[in-house]
Design a protein around this motif. Sequence first.
Motif, short mmCIF file in Angstrom:
data_model
loop_
_atom_site.label_atom_id
_atom_site.label_comp_id
_atom_site.label_asym_id
_atom_site.label_seq_id
_atom_site.Cartn_x
_atom_site.Cartn_y
_atom_site.Cartn_z
N ILE A 48 78.73 2.63 21.68
CA ILE A 48 77.41 2.65 21.04
C ILE A 48 76.59 1.54 21.66
O ILE A 48 77.05 0.40 21.78
CB ILE A 48 77.52 2.41 19.51
CG1 ILE A 48 78.47 3.41 18.86
CG2 ILE A 48 76.13 2.48 18.87
CD1 ILE A 48 78.81 3.09 17.41
N GLU A 49 75.37 1.85 22.07
CA GLU A 49 74.46 0.86 22.63
C GLU A 49 73.09 1.03 21.98
O GLU A 49 72.66 2.15 21.72
CB GLU A 49 74.31 1.03 24.15
CG GLU A 49 75.60 0.94 24.94
CD GLU A 49 75.37 1.19 26.41
OE1 GLU A 49 74.31 0.78 26.93
OE2 GLU A 49 76.23 1.82 27.05
N CYS A 50 72.41 -0.09 21.74
CA CYS A 50 71.03 0.00 21.25
C CYS A 50 70.28 -1.27 21.59
O CYS A 50 70.87 -2.30 21.92
CB CYS A 50 70.98 0.27 19.74
SG CYS A 50 71.67 -1.02 18.71
N ARG A 51 68.97 -1.17 21.51
CA ARG A 51 68.09 -2.32 21.71
C ARG A 51 67.84 -2.97 20.36
O ARG A 51 67.52 -2.28 19.39
CB ARG A 51 66.77 -1.87 22.33
CG ARG A 51 66.89 -1.42 23.78
CD ARG A 51 65.71 -0.56 24.21
NE ARG A 51 65.82 0.80 23.66
CZ ARG A 51 64.90 1.73 23.82
NH1 ARG A 51 63.81 1.47 24.48
NH2 ARG A 51 65.08 2.93 23.31
N VAL A 52 67.99 -4.29 20.30
CA VAL A 52 67.79 -5.00 19.04
C VAL A 52 66.92 -6.24 19.28
O VAL A 52 66.88 -6.79 20.39
CB VAL A 52 69.13 -5.45 18.42
CG1 VAL A 52 69.98 -4.26 18.02
CG2 VAL A 52 69.91 -6.36 19.37
#
Length: 253
Positions: free
Chosen positions: A185-189
């Motif tokens: 899982i990857e996301c921008r935070v």
Amino acid sequence: MPSEDILKTWRKFDHFPMETVSKLWVYNKHKAGRQRDIAQMREDRQKYGLSGNCFDLAIWLLDEFKKDGIKAYPIGHDIDAEGAHVAVIAVDETGGRYLCDLGDQWITPILIDSHRQDFSEEKLSGVFPAAKIQVKPGREHLEILYHRPNGKVSKQTYDTTPIEAEEFRTAAEASQNRISPPPLIECRVGYKDETAHWEFDDWEITWSTTEGLIKKESNETMSELADVIETTTGMDKGIVQTVLELYRKREKE
């Protein structure tokens, strides 16, 4: 900079993680992998906060560009292999081509045409989380260099030849049938004054920031870990926990 039209479409996906939770969730429900259509992806997003892997995200982004009247097509590398990766090229009204890679969680699309006056081979900040990037165009291949805060340089290579529709559909279907633990899982935070990269991989959580890597060992129970993932990505805790347990079971088989 991309045109405002391209950015408007791109920004619809600002809070979409790249994740392989959806892949195993669909596979487990139907006892076989399958590439979801746009309607199903929209429903799964609305109900459960799911988005998908790089194929899902590229298909959805292409559909949004089409609806918004922007020419776009898929590209990638090794699309028939285990390490397949796909992205999208969007073309502005002047013919400028912009790399749009939701699978790698770029902050903004980047110009890849070296003959354009506004092209730059300099190290650029603010287009990819926690790294300065350099674009190295070739006739048919595009190389992206990622300059990390610790001095490490990594790279990604794309074949910029448009992928034919039938080939793309076949590769997408094959990808949805390749279930390889561990989950990703990857996301921008948001992190302080920057956009950082949050990643759950190999059962560890890592923030990539301009200050360096921040690692957190995942000592939580599956329920606690699913809580963290839900809080960070918006994905439904129940689905996340179920899928994490399925991935863990596959590792032991």
